[in-house]
Design an enzyme around this catalytic site. Structure first.
Site, short mmCIF file in Angstrom:
data_model
loop_
_atom_site.label_atom_id
_atom_site.label_comp_id
_atom_site.label_asym_id
_atom_site.label_seq_id
_atom_site.Cartn_x
_atom_site.Cartn_y
_atom_site.Cartn_z
CE LYS A 1 -1.90 -1.74 6.56
NZ LYS A 1 -1.61 -2.31 5.26
CB THR B 1 0.21 -3.80 -2.29
OG1 THR B 1 -0.01 -4.83 -2.04
CG2 THR B 1 1.03 -3.16 -1.09
CG HIS C 1 -2.73 -6.93 6.92
ND1 HIS C 1 -1.35 -7.47 6.65
CD2 HIS C 1 -2.99 -8.36 7.95
CE1 HIS C 1 -1.31 -8.67 6.90
NE2 HIS C 1 -2.20 -8.96 7.23
P1 ADP Z 1 -0.53 -6.09 1.26
O1 ADP Z 1 -0.87 -5.45 2.81
O2 ADP Z 1 -1.17 -5.97 0.37
O3 ADP Z 1 -0.60 -7.44 1.87
P2 ADP Z 1 2.88 -6.42 1.67
O4 ADP Z 1 2.24 -7.00 2.58
O5 ADP Z 1 3.22 -6.49 0.22
O6 ADP Z 1 0.71 -5.72 1.19
O7 ADP Z 1 3.44 -4.93 2.13
C1 ADP Z 1 2.58 -4.63 3.66
C2 ADP Z 1 1.54 -3.24 4.21
O8 ADP Z 1 3.59 -2.54 3.80
C3 ADP Z 1 1.40 -2.42 2.90
O9 ADP Z 1 -0.04 -2.87 2.85
C4 ADP Z 1 1.82 -0.83 2.37
O10 ADP Z 1 1.40 -0.48 3.82
C5 ADP Z 1 2.98 -1.35 3.37
N1 ADP Z 1 4.08 -1.48 1.69
C6 ADP Z 1 4.20 -2.63 0.52
N2 ADP Z 1 5.34 -1.76 -0.25
C7 ADP Z 1 5.31 -0.54 -0.01
C8 ADP Z 1 6.12 0.29 -0.13
N3 ADP Z 1 7.13 0.13 -1.89
N4 ADP Z 1 6.50 1.47 -0.30
C9 ADP Z 1 5.80 2.26 1.23
N5 ADP Z 1 4.94 1.50 1.77
C10 ADP Z 1 4.94 -0.06 1.47
MG MG Z 2 0.61 -8.66 2.96
#
Ligand code: ADP
Ligand code: MG
Length: 198
Positions: free
Chosen positions: A11, A122, A156
């Site tokens: 990112k 995350t 990501h």
């Molecule tokens: P991951 O990237 O671990 O798969 P998610 O797909 O749930 O997580 O979320 C995508 C991205 O959104 C996260 O990597 C993070 O940058 C952001 N994110 C997720 N949940 C939150 C939150 N509650 N507050 C702020 N940003 C968030």
């Molecule tokens: Mg995700």
């Protein structure tokens, strides 16, 4: 199984923190093979598409956020998962399209699971030590909510094989994915290991 692919994006904060080499090294040294890689500036529209590929993403991400607050004994800003992730998605669009990112495809057995393990959970506050998000960054849901932005967690990675297929189709054209033999494949996958001793 040996050709399972996963999609990774370093990112904008990963680039700005000069961690591209460090992050790629962690994936590389696991034995996974890089089969595509490019630097791009994603449009907001592409970021929105990316997070809409999984129809369950809104619900799952909202539930994860709320559970993260509750586990720490804190009150989540909202009890509604969809409301929570609608805010997250808008902030994510800003975050992911603010500058260059590096997109890559990693290939190898269990690549999706292995990469998620290396990346970590995350929220950097609770990501395990030894993971990329656990070692190199210090954000939390709480701080990102106060500041009205997405959690900055450097990278990501696809959450499932299905998600990886869809994400690869979104970000890469067929000709950008290179089929090649890596010398290392032999020690990783060859069942007999003949030909090592002279
Ligand atoms: P991951 O990237 O671990 O798969 P998610 O797909 O749930 O997580 O979320 C995508 C991205 O959104 C996260 O990597 C993070 O940058 C952001 N994110 C997720 N949940 C939150 C939150 N509650 N507050 C702020 N940003 C968030
Ligand atoms: Mg995700």
């Amino acid at each position: 199984m040996k050709t399972e692919k996963t999609f990774v994006m370093i990112k904008p904060d990963g680039i700005q923190r000069s961690l591209v080499g460090e992050i790629i090294e962690r994936f590389e040294r696991s034995g996974l093979k890089i089969v595509a890689m490019k630097m791009i500036v994603p449009s907001g529209e592409m970021v929105r598409k990316h997070y809409s590929l999984d129809p369950e993403w809104m619900r799952k991400t909202g539930e994860k956020t709320i559970a993260g607050y509750i586990k720490k004994g804190l009150k989540p800003p909202t009890d509604d998962p969809i409301e929570s992730s609608t805010i997250v998605l808008n902030n994510l669009v800003k975050y992911m399209s603010c500058g260059p990112v590096v997109a890559l495809i990693l290939q190898g057995v269990h690549s999706v699971g292995i990469v998620r393990k290396l990346v970590g959970g995350t929220e950097p506050l609770t990501s395990d030590v030894g993971t990329i998000r656990g070692d190199y960054v210090l954000d939390s849901y709480q701080l990102s909510d106060i500041d009205g932005r997405a959690v900055r967690n450097l990278v990501h990675a696809s959450g499932s094989v299905e998600e990886a297929k869809n994400e690869i189709n979104l970000w890469f054209k067929d000709h950008e994915v290179i089929k090649y033999r890596h010398i290392q494949d032999e020690i990783l996958y060859d069942a007999d290991l003949k030909g090592i001793l002279e």
